[in-house]
Design an enzyme around this catalytic site. Structure first.
Site: not given
Length: 452
Positions: A197, A300, A329
């Site tokens: 991320s 995601d 995610h």
């Protein structure tokens, strides 16, 4: 008379409660649920967190904390697998030590939450060290909004420089601390930068910074897991404004739009090259980074930004792409026992252990990890910790209340089995669910489910 007095008291209490709730909503300056909320008085409330875990040098994977820079407080946690480097010389039969690959890891959390010392990332880095047989250096960098970007990038670079000093055994400045683990166990020729991320974005920029360093620092591999990249140049297919699934730890596109201006303290927008890298910067990575692994998740919001970056990098470096079907995610962090999580870990371990190809491929090879067949289980209790973000008397029923399936909403049942991050009864209450709770989801929820 007593009844009238009691009614007056209850009415006054209700009015006070409504006033407090309205004042609370007015006080909210920025709402980026499920990550963070900032109030006008400067208070910051973080929702995504997991308990602090102390270092343990006697565990199956030994851990040690080091304050890298006393001035900024930048720290790292080192993860050394048991029996590190133990081997037997094939010629003499005597015990000897082989050096381990070194992984410098940057945690995710939208630049504003999580920690290298949290249970979530302590377990993940420990698992990575054990499975890959690697020495992992997990970096604790400063978070926005207290320390806006570029603080995270600067802290990452400080930590990486410290690692290089340990590898080269160069006397460091007085503000740096020394530690023997890296010098004793790490292989200087097998250094990897990794992150998920926001941490994937930080890893990328640390690699770019290596290109401009006067010593031309070389990186064996760059690992980006569902990295945060964005832009204002039009929506890609994965960047939808649909409500996120119940319990998801990320936002729809118009929620992501608000993140970068927040973590940069309003100093940059979504056209910032730090989240939408220019072509010449991508080209520069070929000077320092031998191999790249890009991992994305099918559901995601950030998926297609990662794939586009991988496509642009493929002709320049040894590139591999890993796609996790049916996943969202951060899935690998909150359920590491899931089949797709294990497959993703295996792909990363193989990438660390493999040797680079003779020449980069024009098109990146793509490994597709099959869709999960078992429901998500919050094995860390992470979602239950998130449910405790406000006192019971002020707690709304969260986004999961509105994001149940249509059938569940119509049935009216209050005992719905949930394998997502949140669990609990379905009790939609109009007066408890307001736009201040989940501002980017409200309109779409009303449109889809009607007004509660």
């Amino acid at each position: 008379m007593h009844a009238n007095a009691e009614n007056s008291r209850l009415a006054a209490a209700a009015a006070t409660s409504r006033k407090a709730q309205q004042q609370n909503e007015v006080e909210v300056l920025v709402d980026l649920y499920p990550f963070i909320r900032k109030y006008k008085d400067g208070r910051v409330e973080r929702f995504v967190s997991s308990p602090f875990v102390p270092a343990d040098e006697h565990g199956r994977v030994a851990t040690r904390d080091i304050v890298v820079d006393q001035g900024s407080g930048v720290s790292v946690r080192l993860f050394l697998p048991s029996g590190a480097g133990a081997a037997v010389d094939s010629g003499t039969g005597e015990a000897c030590r082989t050096r381990l690959p070194l992984v410098v890891y940057f945690h995710g959390g939208s630049f504003c939450s999580e920690s290298a010392f949290s249970r979530t990332y302590n377990r993940y880095a420990s698992s990575l060290a054990s499975n890959a047989g690697a020495l992992v250096v997990s970096v604790e960098y400063r978070l926005a909004p207290e320390f806006p970007i570029p603080a995270a990038y600067d802290d990452a670079w400080t930590a990486f420089q410290w690692v290089q000093m340990q590898l080269q055994q160069v006397p460091s400045s007085l503000s740096f601390s020394a530690d023997p683990w890296i010098a004793d166990y790490a292989d200087p020729t097998r250094t990897f930068l990794a992150g998920d991320s926001a941490g994937g974005n930080i890893a990328y920029h640390t690699a770019v910074r290596c290109c401009h360093h006067h010593h031309n620092l070389e990186i064996e591999g760059l690992i980006m897991v569902q990295p945060y990249f964005w832009g204002s140049d039009g929506r890609l297919p994965s960047e939808t404004d649909d409500p996120v699934p119940a319990g998801s730890l990320f936002m729809p596109a118009y929620g992501v739009d608000r993140l970068w201006p927040f973590v940069t303290n309003g100093m940059a927008g979504n056209d910032d090259p730090r989240i939408n890298p220019p072509v010449d910067e991508i080209l520069s990575l070929s000077l320092t980074c031998r191999r790249v692994l890009m991992a994305v998740a099918e559901k995601d919001t950030l998926r297609d930004r990662g794939l586009r970056l991988a496509e642009r990098m493929a002709p320049l470096t040894d590139m591999a792409v890993v796609k996790s079907e049916g996943e969202e995610h951060g899935f690998h962090l909150y359920n590491p026992l899931r089949a797709t999580s294990k497959k993703l870990m295996k792909s990363i371990v193989q990438f660390i252990g493999n040797k680079p190809s003779p020449a980069p491929l024009a098109v990146a090879p793509s490994l597709v990890l099959g869709a999960p067949t078992r429901p998500f289980k919050d094995v860390f209790g992470y979602g239950m910790a998130m449910k405790r973000w406000t006192p019971p008397d002020a707690r709304p029923n969260h986004i999961i209340t509105a994001l149940r399936t249509n059938n569940a909403l119509k049935s009216g049942t209050n005992k719905i089995k949930s394998y997502r991050l949140f669990s609990g009864p379905l009790l939609p209450r109009k007066h408890q669910f307001s736009e201040a709770v989940v501002p980017w989801a409200w309109n779409s929820l009303i449109k889809k489910y009607g007004n509660f």
